[in-house]
Design a protein around this motif. Sequence first.
Motif, mmCIF file in Angstrom:
data_model
loop_
_atom_site.group_PDB
_atom_site.id
_atom_site.type_symbol
_atom_site.label_atom_id
_atom_site.label_comp_id
_atom_site.label_asym_id
_atom_site.label_seq_id
_atom_site.Cartn_x
_atom_site.Cartn_y
_atom_site.Cartn_z
ATOM 1 N N PRO A 47 0.900 -1.299 -0.008
ATOM 2 C CA PRO A 47 -0.016 0.158 0.065
ATOM 3 C C PRO A 47 0.943 1.269 0.065
ATOM 4 N N ASP A 48 1.899 1.217 0.492
ATOM 5 C CA ASP A 48 2.926 2.642 0.600
ATOM 6 C C ASP A 48 3.102 2.898 -0.884
ATOM 7 N N PHE A 53 2.181 5.722 -5.986
ATOM 8 C CA PHE A 53 2.212 5.765 -7.466
ATOM 9 C C PHE A 53 0.787 6.258 -7.832
ATOM 10 N N LEU A 54 -0.232 6.424 -6.979
ATOM 11 C CA LEU A 54 -1.628 7.233 -7.462
ATOM 12 C C LEU A 54 -1.241 8.641 -7.431
ATOM 13 N N ARG A 55 -0.267 9.032 -6.351
ATOM 14 C CA ARG A 55 0.171 10.528 -6.369
ATOM 15 C C ARG A 55 1.019 10.935 -7.425
ATOM 16 N N SER A 56 1.668 10.263 -7.847
ATOM 17 C CA SER A 56 2.594 10.752 -8.853
ATOM 18 C C SER A 56 1.883 10.609 -10.170
ATOM 19 N N LEU A 60 1.094 14.232 -12.426
ATOM 20 C CA LEU A 60 1.480 14.459 -13.517
ATOM 21 C C LEU A 60 0.287 15.074 -14.459
ATOM 22 N N ILE A 61 -0.996 14.624 -14.065
ATOM 23 C CA ILE A 61 -1.990 15.128 -14.825
ATOM 24 C C ILE A 61 -2.116 16.622 -14.362
ATOM 25 N N LEU A 62 -1.883 17.072 -13.315
ATOM 26 C CA LEU A 62 -1.951 18.349 -12.848
ATOM 27 C C LEU A 62 -0.897 19.270 -13.709
#
Length: 71
Positions: A47-48, A53-56, A60-62
Amino acid sequence: WFEAAQRLLPIGLGHVFFKDVTDLDKLKLIWKYRIRPTAMAILELNPDRTDDFLRSYDALILRLEGVETSE
């Protein structure tokens, strides 16, 4: 982002995931239906790394949307 994803996923992502990306909307679709499900299966017991991964991807999208962040 691709290089960061390779470090976060034990088996990495292949370039084939990105072959049909022609614009930001297409990237978002490929993320939703191909990349994210694959990554979640790979990272199920870590989970860490999942959160990183999700935050990265969100960062990227931002950046691609031109949103300035404090990071």
